[in-house]
Design a protein around this motif. Structure first.
Motif, PDB file in Angstrom:
ATOM      1  N   LYS A 124     -35.543 -84.047   4.428  1.00  0.00           N
ATOM      2  CA  LYS A 124     -34.916 -83.186   5.442  1.00  0.00           C
ATOM      3  C   LYS A 124     -36.022 -82.617   6.305  1.00  0.00           C
ATOM      4  N   ILE A 129     -37.145 -81.032  10.496  1.00  0.00           N
ATOM      5  CA  ILE A 129     -36.809 -80.639  11.869  1.00  0.00           C
ATOM      6  C   ILE A 129     -37.881 -81.201  12.774  1.00  0.00           C
ATOM      7  N   THR A 186     -36.811 -76.831  19.327  1.00  0.00           N
ATOM      8  CA  THR A 186     -36.166 -77.704  18.353  1.00  0.00           C
ATOM      9  C   THR A 186     -35.536 -78.892  19.065  1.00  0.00           C
ATOM     10  N   LEU A 232     -32.352 -81.969  13.845  1.00  0.00           N
ATOM     11  CA  LEU A 232     -32.389 -81.770  12.403  1.00  0.00           C
ATOM     12  C   LEU A 232     -32.041 -83.107  11.778  1.00  0.00           C
ATOM     13  N   GLU A 279     -31.653 -85.555   8.330  1.00  0.00           N
ATOM     14  CA  GLU A 279     -31.533 -85.773   6.886  1.00  0.00           C
ATOM     15  C   GLU A 279     -31.532 -87.268   6.623  1.00  0.00           C
ATOM     16  N   GLU A 297     -26.638 -75.368  10.559  1.00  0.00           N
ATOM     17  CA  GLU A 297     -27.273 -76.234  11.558  1.00  0.00           C
ATOM     18  C   GLU A 297     -27.810 -75.399  12.714  1.00  0.00           C
ATOM     19  N   TYR A 305     -31.034 -73.653  11.884  1.00  0.00           N
ATOM     20  CA  TYR A 305     -32.174 -74.571  11.887  1.00  0.00           C
ATOM     21  C   TYR A 305     -32.607 -74.905  13.310  1.00  0.00           C
ATOM     22  N   LEU A 306     -31.637 -75.119  14.165  1.00  0.00           N
ATOM     23  CA  LEU A 306     -31.952 -75.556  15.530  1.00  0.00           C
ATOM     24  C   LEU A 306     -32.155 -74.380  16.477  1.00  0.00           C
TER      25      LEU A 306
END
Lengths: 240, 240
Positions: free
Chosen positions: B130, B132, B139, B142, B144, B192, B195-196
DNA sequence: TTGAAAAATTGTAACGGTACAATTATAATG
DNA sequence: CATTATAATTGTACCGTTACAATTTTTCAA
């Protein structure tokens, strides 16, 4: 099967192999007869078979492994729109009821963006077509197209309702060659949202396409905004 | 230019023609020397040149018009990610500073989705990665990934940080063949979004890819969620 | 000058062949 | 029985040739 009239030999062979795969419901990884057998079966030369197989490989129907054989390739998921098939949705979504509503169809001057992508001046005429497509009654996408009138001199409601591309190839006997596509993700404007029966600010996918004739002349610039609930695409990756 | 070691003749010719186009900054529609000249120039057979040209056509570098000539094809816009080049972003976005932060890297059991796409059982091991990716500090996506551990037996931080695919081809000497890609548009979940560094509910593009070896074995299933502000893609359409 | 017919140019289809490299199956070896 | 060497299988690279179809250029008549 009867040999098509205008079909080239290698294309015809490709079609026959493909329908053989369909008919026998072959699964991913199943092996086809070896090259030598195919040559005998179709009573042709090695290079013609190879060309037919290359075509099928490009279409994602098979993959070839040197020293091993020719195998069936099957994508897992259906109901996805193939981004690479120029021919629109009809083929990929044939099990669904696709309809379209024409909002606008007129001769006018291009936008700057359209002029640029069609390699024409701002004072040349274009056909502007705006329509909404529906899938099973729900909005699928909003589509704006700009056709260079010097190449596509006439369009009417009937042509637009069926297939413009079919008309261009058959009636105008022009040959469609290749296309460039550009994709963006964004948020729906008020107007787009109202057309697509969604809310302003919700996600959208915009695909801009430029279609060229075989001789490299761009004849169609179009901008399609998809309803994010309906838009599912697949893309076939071949070599590196 | 010196002939590459492992390069096939037709590939090498393709590379040389491509760099000729680059070097002379040829524009869209400019004509290349006719077939006959190329045959003499490269001291090879017609079929080899034709194969080189077919490769270039597939890559969108040229287009050929029967009876007329071979012409340069140039896409208009830069800074778009080519959805068809398996090799990630490096090439398309080389002018930007792309970095990546590893969030997780461990051996575990696959999710149902991963097991299905990799054609393995739920009790087989996979490498879960995983991370980024950032573009100029913002960003980009993301990511995976699920690698079949039976095929990719070992991964570490260093490999993941540089290029996993390069490692698979070079160190493991496996050959990457083709891929299937599926795209969806949707709204970011809370996780999400965090993360972004975006807001929950904002647009997202999700691309699921399954990568296969040349022998048809799937070895990598990955799911990439893009920041809608950064994600711009282009796709090269060839024939119909 | 216009436009149609003829000729030259140029890429594509199809044939057939030799050599080779990747894979798989088989035999030999420890 | 596992491993390694050998052989058989099978697709790919490359060569060379003939015929042909789509374009473009030239020629020539109206």
């Amino acid at each position: 099967m009867k040999r098509g009239v205008c079909m080239l030999k290698y294309q015809q062979i490709a079609v026959e192999i493909e329908s053989y795969i369909q008919k026998h419901q072959m699964q991913h990884g199943e092996k086809l007869p070896v090259l030598e057998s195919l040559i005998k079966e179709f009573e042709t030369s090695k290079s013609t078979i190879v060309k037919a197989l290359d075509l099928l490989e490009k279409k994602g129907i098979i993959f070839q492994v040197r020293g091993s054989g020719i195998f069936v390739r099957r994508k897992k998921r259906n109901n996805y729109i193939n981004l690479l098939s120029n021919q629109g949705f009809q083929k990929d979504l044939d099990q669904f009821n696709i309809t379209s509503e024409q909002l606008q169809l007129e001769v006018q001057k291009p936008t700057e963006m359209a002029a640029q992508n069609l390699h024409i001046d701002m004072d040349q005429d274009i056909y502007y077509v705006k329509r909404i497509r529906y899938i099973e009654g729900s909005t699928l996408c909003l589509e704006e197209s700009f056709f260079n009138k010097a190449i596509v001199p006439y369009l009417n409601k009937e042509i637009v309702t069926s297939s413009i591309f079919q008309y261009i190839e058959d009636a105008l006997s022009l040959k469609i060659g290749f296309s460039d596509m550009y994709m963006h993700i964004g948020k729906l404007t008020d107007q787009e949202a109202s057309y697509l029966q969604l809310k302003s600010g919700e996600p959208k996918l915009t695909v801009e396409s430029i279609f060229y004739l075989t001789n490299g002349t761009p004849f169609d610039y179009s901008k399609v905004t998809y309803n994010y609930n309906q838009a599912q695409f697949y893309i076939l990756g071949t070599g590196i």
